[in-house]
Design a protein around this motif. Sequence first.
Motif, mmCIF file in Angstrom:
data_model
loop_
_atom_site.group_PDB
_atom_site.id
_atom_site.type_symbol
_atom_site.label_atom_id
_atom_site.label_comp_id
_atom_site.label_asym_id
_atom_site.label_seq_id
_atom_site.Cartn_x
_atom_site.Cartn_y
_atom_site.Cartn_z
ATOM 1 N N PRO A 95 0.848 -1.222 0.058
ATOM 2 C CA PRO A 95 0.057 0.002 0.024
ATOM 3 C C PRO A 95 0.859 1.366 -0.069
ATOM 4 O O PRO A 95 1.962 1.353 0.554
ATOM 5 C CB PRO A 95 -0.723 -0.121 1.371
ATOM 6 N N PRO A 97 1.016 5.116 1.014
ATOM 7 C CA PRO A 97 0.034 6.470 1.559
ATOM 8 C C PRO A 97 0.559 7.699 0.985
ATOM 9 O O PRO A 97 1.665 7.997 0.428
ATOM 10 C CB PRO A 97 0.764 6.232 3.013
ATOM 11 N N VAL A 102 -4.672 6.371 0.462
ATOM 12 C CA VAL A 102 -3.826 4.925 0.438
ATOM 13 C C VAL A 102 -4.134 4.469 -0.850
ATOM 14 O O VAL A 102 -5.364 3.820 -0.858
ATOM 15 C CB VAL A 102 -4.000 4.345 1.643
ATOM 16 N N HIS A 104 -3.766 0.977 -2.952
ATOM 17 C CA HIS A 104 -3.535 -0.367 -2.753
ATOM 18 C C HIS A 104 -4.197 -1.552 -3.464
ATOM 19 O O HIS A 104 -4.914 -1.308 -3.975
ATOM 20 C CB HIS A 104 -4.023 -0.759 -1.098
ATOM 21 N N ASP A 108 -4.441 -6.362 -0.180
ATOM 22 C CA ASP A 108 -4.300 -5.405 0.976
ATOM 23 C C ASP A 108 -5.317 -4.925 1.545
ATOM 24 O O ASP A 108 -5.538 -4.010 2.365
ATOM 25 C CB ASP A 108 -3.081 -4.385 0.982
ATOM 26 N N ARG A 109 -6.581 -5.096 0.836
ATOM 27 C CA ARG A 109 -7.811 -4.516 1.143
ATOM 28 C C ARG A 109 -8.035 -4.608 2.746
ATOM 29 O O ARG A 109 -8.602 -3.456 3.248
ATOM 30 C CB ARG A 109 -8.987 -5.297 0.786
ATOM 31 N N ILE A 112 -6.061 -1.581 5.408
ATOM 32 C CA ILE A 112 -6.201 -0.207 5.129
ATOM 33 C C ILE A 112 -7.028 0.232 6.246
ATOM 34 O O ILE A 112 -8.170 -0.281 6.519
ATOM 35 C CB ILE A 112 -6.861 0.050 3.646
ATOM 36 N N GLY A 118 -9.224 4.770 0.999
ATOM 37 C CA GLY A 118 -8.459 3.533 0.311
ATOM 38 C C GLY A 118 -8.856 3.768 -1.216
ATOM 39 O O GLY A 118 -10.159 3.914 -1.346
ATOM 40 N N GLU A 120 -8.587 1.088 -4.470
ATOM 41 C CA GLU A 120 -7.974 -0.303 -4.856
ATOM 42 C C GLU A 120 -7.774 -0.084 -6.372
ATOM 43 O O GLU A 120 -8.686 0.065 -7.135
ATOM 44 C CB GLU A 120 -9.138 -1.328 -4.184
#
Length: 294
Positions: A95, A97, A102, A104, A108-109, A112, A118, A120
């Motif tokens: 991820p 930042p 962030v 990702h 990696d869900r 977060i 987030g 994705e």
Amino acid sequence: MQTPMIRLALDEATAKRVAYMLDDAFPFGEVSVSAFETGPNAWNVEVYGSPELSSAELAQAMREALGPESAGLRVEEGAIDEADWVAKSLAGLNPVPAGRFVVHGSHDRDKIPADVIGIEIEAALAFGTGHHGTTRGCLLAIDELLTERRFERVLDLGSGTGVLAIAIALAQKSPVLATDIDEVSAQIAQENAEANGAGEYVDSIHATGFDHPAFAERGPFDLIVANILAGPLVELAPDVKRNLAAGGRVVLSGLMNHEAERVAAAYAAQGLEVVASRQLEGWSTLVLAAATEA
């Protein structure tokens, strides 16, 4: 089924330059490009192509895309199992930042935090994931601008995976027009927006430059972000100024540090001056405003 792969061992500056050139040269989704450090000033660039290609054909396409930049490059050719490539992609991209954002991958869900936004983006889409200095620089600039004011009419020019448009849409819950010269990219950006819960705000279209009715219908814009390349940014300076609302802001990236002065000069000629800048990993991000406001 195997995926053809080529690997280049380079110094850091060359690796980043070559990776960015390759990512821009191929139609979206045709190849996957990654660049990563292997030691002190030692980097690898890896390019993965369609299973229909041989590694030799992929290497030749890479040389043609790079042109003179390919002279003297030592190319390692190979192939890996498709499952191995997926695992390698996921393992190598953590991820990222950037202020309140962030970026990702789906793997990696669950990592977060709840207090960030987030975004994705599938890890295999390497340079649309925020792992490149230009994307992260734009996200940091956007984060800072959104702390100052709300932007009602937003344009993401050359949106790629749509990560910048999605970031703005999620942060403001407001409409964003996203455009790209590649039709597949425009479609993927819309799909990514919908997957991130921003589909109702992001309108992704296929457009070359400012040649589309949507610009007249949706503009003038009070925020324009363009993460493309230095040459096109210079050429588009008059059109960017023409489509910018009074008091608007412009975020530019996709330019190497040594190109920033040339790009800034092109926009200064249009009455826009740099009010903030950031350098990350050899790449620059510029924030501009009308000279009378600077």
